[in-house]
Write an enzyme that holds these catalytic residues in place. Structure first.
Site, PDB file in Angstrom:
ATOM      1  CG  LEU A 146      32.385  24.644  20.759  1.00  0.00           C
ATOM      2  CD1 LEU A 146      33.322  24.907  22.195  1.00  0.00           C
ATOM      3  CD2 LEU A 146      32.440  23.229  20.644  1.00  0.00           C
ATOM      4  CG  ASP A 147      25.390  22.932  21.202  1.00  0.00           C
ATOM      5  OD1 ASP A 147      25.001  23.485  20.053  1.00  0.00           O
ATOM      6  OD2 ASP A 147      24.914  21.794  21.515  1.00  0.00           O
ATOM      7  NE  ARG A 148      23.776  30.860  27.866  1.00  0.00           N
ATOM      8  CZ  ARG A 148      22.735  31.274  28.348  1.00  0.00           C
ATOM      9  NH1 ARG A 148      21.519  31.133  27.697  1.00  0.00           N
ATOM     10  NH2 ARG A 148      22.985  32.014  29.351  1.00  0.00           N
TER      11      ARG A 148
END
Length: 320
Positions: A146-148
């Site tokens: 997942l993106d940050r």
């Protein structure tokens, strides 16, 4: 040999690879085994030939086989129970965010602001923090990313066999991922399947994803949950797992995500910030798949975080 970490300096170790670890990349095996040792140091050991497989040099991407013997050189590691700065607190935060755990899998409700991997100036990410919190765990690997700034459902495998099985399900499109996203403007497209070809590139020193015929196919189903004049809440089911897929497709459709400082609208983002939005409004709300062994449908859900709920509440008040 110069060392980059403090702590006890063990003797040379010879490790025989068990069937459970067969197929794993050598570099990933070493990172998991040498908990607390910076990745840069692990790769330096490989480059210098100090790590050996069956008495010979091996490349980082070498796939281990059952019965292989790996030589680990002496290398200092942090004292047990002394994770990298910030790692302990992050590990405790993640432990409190577990939605489900069994002997094969951990399902996390990943908080926004924590990267899945350390790097890019970060001393630790989800996987490093979990390994620091569980030094006795023999195996912990990310199943996907997942993106940050994205919160929500994230899978961590506790066994190599579980990782392989889930990777096969992901590769063949048999994992159902649903997100909640707040987008700019009044969504009038109804439920729609958006299909594009996305390509990674670098622009102004920053990694971005663009719609490009030479890119990889990306498909998502966007469904409106609540439509407003200023912003609309959507449920997005992704059919593929391309980098920044939802963000790029929403922006291409004329409805960029709230809080998206890479593909979004600055004026809209400032408006949302006044309503208390301090990050990207994208949440991995659920993940599900049919268990190959039992045929049972496994579904895990993560509630919308309080900060995002508060933004929706303030939007409702503005409409009123």
């Amino acid at each position: 040999m110069n060392s980059t970490t403090n702590g006890p300096r063990p003797a040379v170790q010879f490790l025989e690879i068990a069937p459970e670890a067969a197929g794993q990349r050598l570099d990933n095996f070493l990172v998991a085994r040498l908990k607390g040792v910076p990745k840069s140091h692990v790769y330096r050991l490989l480059r210098k030939g100090e790590v050996r497989v069956n008495k010979g040099r091996a490349k980082p991407d070498y796939r281990l086989a059952a019965g292989d013997v790996v030589r680990l050189p002496p290398v200092r590691r942090p004292e047990p129970g002394a994770p990298a700065p910030g790692g302990r607190a992050a590990g405790q935060r993640l432990e409190a965010s577990i939605l489900h755990e069994d002997d094969r899998l951990i399902v996390l409700d990943k908080p926004s602001g924590i990267a899945v991997h350390g790097g890019s100036g970060l001393s630790h990410g989800v996987i490093e923090a979990l390994r620091a919190a569980r030094p006795e765990a023999p195996y912990l690997e990310l199943v996907h990313r997942l993106d940050r700034d994205t919160s929500g459902c994230l899978l961590v495998a506790k066994r190599r066999s579980a990782l392989r099985a889930l990777h096969e399900l992901l590769r063949t499109g048999r994992v159902e991922k649903r997100y909640l996203a707040l987008v700019q403007g009044s969504w009038q497209l109804g439920q729609v399947k958006l299909e594009d070809r996305l390509r990674k590139t670098v622009r102004g020193g920053e990694r971005v994803v663009t719609v490009d015929e030479s890119g990889k196919a990306a498909a998502s189903i966007f469904r409106p949950v609540e439509i407003g004049n200023t912003a609309s809440l959507l449920e997005v089911r992704i059919m593929t797992g391309r980098t920044h897929q939802i963000r790029v497709q929403a922006a291409e459709a004329g409805h960029p995500l709230a809080g998206d400082d890479r593909y979004g609208d600055r004026d809209f983002n400032r408006q949302m910030k006044r309503l208390g939005l301090d990050r990207l409004f994208l949440h991995a709300a659920s993940i599900g798949w049919e268990d190959p062994a039992s045929g049972e449908w496994r579904l895990y859900s993560a509630p919308l975080p309080d900060d995002l709920r508060a933004v929706l509440s303030r939007l409702e008040q503005v409409r009123g």
